[in-house]
Enzyme design. Structure first.
Site, PDB file in Angstrom:
ATOM      1  N   GLY A   6      -2.953  62.640  54.205  1.00 41.03           N
ATOM      2  CA  GLY A   6      -2.564  63.846  54.917  1.00 41.03           C
ATOM      3  C   GLY A   6      -1.294  63.758  55.734  1.00 41.03           C
ATOM      4  N   GLY A  53       1.723  63.403  54.483  1.00 43.43           N
ATOM      5  CA  GLY A  53       2.834  63.994  53.743  1.00 43.43           C
ATOM      6  C   GLY A  53       3.503  63.064  52.759  1.00 43.43           C
ATOM      7  N   LYS A  54       2.775  62.016  52.305  1.00 41.78           N
ATOM      8  CA  LYS A  54       3.369  61.078  51.346  1.00 41.78           C
ATOM      9  C   LYS A  54       3.798  61.791  50.066  1.00 41.78           C
ATOM     10  CE  LYS A  54      -0.149  58.491  50.833  1.00 41.78           C
ATOM     11  NZ  LYS A  54      -1.051  59.297  51.650  1.00 41.78           N
ATOM     12  N   THR A  55       2.886  62.602  49.536  1.00 41.53           N
ATOM     13  CA  THR A  55       3.182  63.277  48.274  1.00 41.53           C
ATOM     14  C   THR A  55       4.357  64.230  48.431  1.00 41.53           C
ATOM     15  OG1 THR A  55       0.900  63.092  47.504  1.00 41.53           O
ATOM     16  CG2 THR A  55       2.258  64.808  46.487  1.00 41.53           C
TER      17      THR A  55
END
Length: 603
Positions: free
Chosen positions: A21, A23-25
């Site tokens: 959650g 924000g890696k993606t």
């Protein structure tokens, strides 16, 4: 524009890692878009079981390399853990299926059915991209959107650990299959081991939020990966509330409190990562889905971030507050309450709040955890009547487990056999299994009192449930027909004895991860009793136009949750941290929120 040092002098491989959650993606996808826009050929690979790379780009991405039509020069790959595990099991079992007795084949299949094997199977595909030059020769850069931190550290440790293990093993059966059959993997593991610590080939991008727990996790991860030689690391702090969101709404206490908390967190970045090159990215008022939104993450334009006053968002029909859940738990009487979910979603907070409220109503309550990173005492900050706080110590459990196995199974072995057994007990896949006996004891204590269990992050918990299932199947085989027995798994599967609370955040990735967890539990015959959505802006009813826009961005995630469980409780994002008895008690008191039904009040 923010400074982006993590994009300077790029090596070939980039790893984006961090808690679920953070924000890696989004960051991995945004980086891929920017690099492809510069004319470079990019392969974006996800090793996250709950990957939503395809959703971000609006294209179906699977276990084969797929071009992204809206971004020329960008290809994507999502490693499917289940598909990888099926293929991996076939490579181990099929060659010997007709050569071994059926019971030995069955034993091998059982050994290769757990979450640990799934991790290894996915990892094999990941290592091939690092070790096989021909597999990625067409690309200038390979970006890895990794699973949440715990899995990533576990997987990145494996090349070294299994290179050593394969060198020393004697051909026993482990959760990876017959060690003798793994020798063919030695080349890929050695290649990955060479690539990971090479700063000219690999860079680690630690993605975090401007929150103390997230920053601590990044520091811990970096410390563990630095021990593996991965020193080429950058820190990216994602989602800092922009200053204009506060100054434009001077009367919004929540906006000011959030900004102040984030500034305090950035002023106290852990020493382990404080000296790393750092980028700070602003929170956007919309979800980063689609190419235009991804571009705005790394090239934010102030005008595009200004939003008109938004109407107040509302929660889906039927959502309730935590007080209602506690009422129902109390009505059903003593039992086990398991708070499960990914790291960083607030499991410890929810577990502590539920246990505290039950204790305040005069019930004897045990609050415990299987999470080695949990700090229940630091969450409560006080002794509470009727509430006992304990912790299952994984280190002690592992050591005790190894000693018992050596004293039992190893008692009649010769020196060479004991050496093989001792080596097998050092494998990267035995640690969570060692916690099983203590976990079972906690499960049975719930027969006579409320036991609230704050579990370790999802992957570790599933490994524990794998052990629970294996134990159940073994007992079932050994018991005579008609004999009465109750195993820990049977208690977990009984909704009158065990209530599983799936804890998540109202964001796309955490909800996908929670849905994946629910599917895994279903395969174990366990149905979640309720979902708890933590930190919701919609439930907080903010005044700030910016925060109202962010609340509207929760709509898709909340709508998805409403289809997954019939009992959902929502906790609002608070102006203060829910630490200490007074703050935790607010979570189980009637909420001053127009969207949540109130519960009966308790003294």
């Amino acid at each position: 524009m923010p400074a982006l040092p993590f994009l300077d002098d790029l090596p070939r491989f980039l790893f984006f890692t961090g808690k679920g959650g953070v924000g890696k993606t989004s960051l991995a996808c945004a980086t891929a878009v920017q690099l492809a826009g510069q004319g470079r050929r990019i392969l974006l690979t996800s090793t996250d079981p709950a990957s939503n790379v395809g959703q971000v780009f609006g294209v179906t991405v699977g276990n084969t390399i797929t071009p992204v039509p809206t971004v020329p020069g960008l290809d994507a790959l999502e490693i499917d853990p289940q598909q990888a595990a099926d293929a991996y099991r076939a490579t181990i079992i099929d060659p010997v299926r007709d050569l071994l007795p059926a019971d030995e084949v069955s034993a091998m299949t059982e050994q290769l059915s757990g979450a640990c094997t799934t991790e290894i199977a996915s990892f094999n595909e990941f290592t091939s991209l690092l070790a096989d030059e021909s597999a990625t020769a067409a690309y200038d850069h390979v970006l890895f959107d990794t699973a949440p931190t715990g899995h990533t550290v576990r997987l990145l440790r494996l090349p070294g650990e299994w290179t050593s293990y394969l060198s020393d093993g004697k051909g026993d059966v482990s959760c990876l299959g017959p060690v003798a059959g793994l020798d063919r993997l030695r080349h890929d593991y050695a290649g990955a081991l060479a690539a990971l610590p090479d700063p000219t080939r690999t860079r680690l991008v630690l993605v975090t939020r401007p929150q103390p727990s997230s920053l601590r996790e990044a520091a811990t991860t970096y410390g563990e990966l630095r021990d593996l030689g991965m020193t080429n690391a950058h820190l990216v702090v994602n989602g800092l509330m922009p200053e204009y969101a506060v100054t434009s709404t001077p009367m919004d206490e929540l906006a000011h409190a959030v900004r102040s908390r984030e500034e305090a967190a950035l002023a106290a970045v852990p020493a382990a990562v404080a000296a790393l090159p750092r980028a700070v990215l602003p929170l956007l008022p919309f979800n980063t889905v689609g190419v235009p939104a991804l571009r705005s993450l790394l090239e934010p334009d102030v005008a595009s971030r200004q939003t008109p006053i938004a109407e107040i968002a509302t929660l889906p029909t039927g959502f309730t507050g935590l007080p209602h859940l506690v009422d129902q738990l109390e009505a059903d009487g003593p039992g086990l309450v398991m708070c499960m979910g990914k790291g960083g979603v607030g499991k410890t907070t929810v577990a502590a709040a539920v246990a505290l409220e039950l204790a305040s109503r005069g019930h004897e309550v045990l609050l415990t955890t299987t999470d080695p990173a949990a700090h229940l005492d630091e969450t409560l900050l006080a002794d509470v009547p009727h509430l006992t706080v304990e912790r299952i110590d994984p280190r002690a459990a592992i050591e005790g487990y190894r000693e018992r196995v050596m004293a039992g199974k190893g008692k009649d072995l010769d020196e060479a056999g004991r050496a093989v057994l001792a080596e097998d007990l050092k494998s990267p896949c035995t640690d969570e299994v060692a916690v099983f006996q203590q976990f079972s004891h906690v499960v049975f204590r719930a027969r006579k009192q409320f036991v609230v269990l704050d579990t370790a992050p999802t992957g570790h918990t599933l490994l524990l449930l794998d052990a629970t299932g294996s134990y159940h199947r073994e007992i079932t085989r050994q018991m005579s027909e008609g004999a009465h027995f109750v195993t820990p798994l049977m208690r977990l599967q009984d909704p009158t004895r065990t209530k599983v609370l799936v804890v998540t955040l109202p964001e796309t990735t955490p909800v996908l991860e929670a849905e994946e967890l629910q599917d895994d539990l279903a395969r174990a015959g366990i149905t979640p009793w309720a979902w708890v959505v933590n930190g919701s802006l919609t439930a907080a009813a903010p005044r700030s136009p910016f925060l109202r826009a962010r609340a509207r961005a929760e709509a898709d995630a909340l709508g998805q949750i409403s289809t997954l469980c019939r009992r959902v409780a929502v906790l609002p994002l608070l102006a203060h941290e829910p630490v200490g008895v007074a703050a935790l008690s607010e979570l189980t008191r009637p909420a001053a929120n127009p969207f949540l039904p109130t519960s009966r009040s308790h003294p």
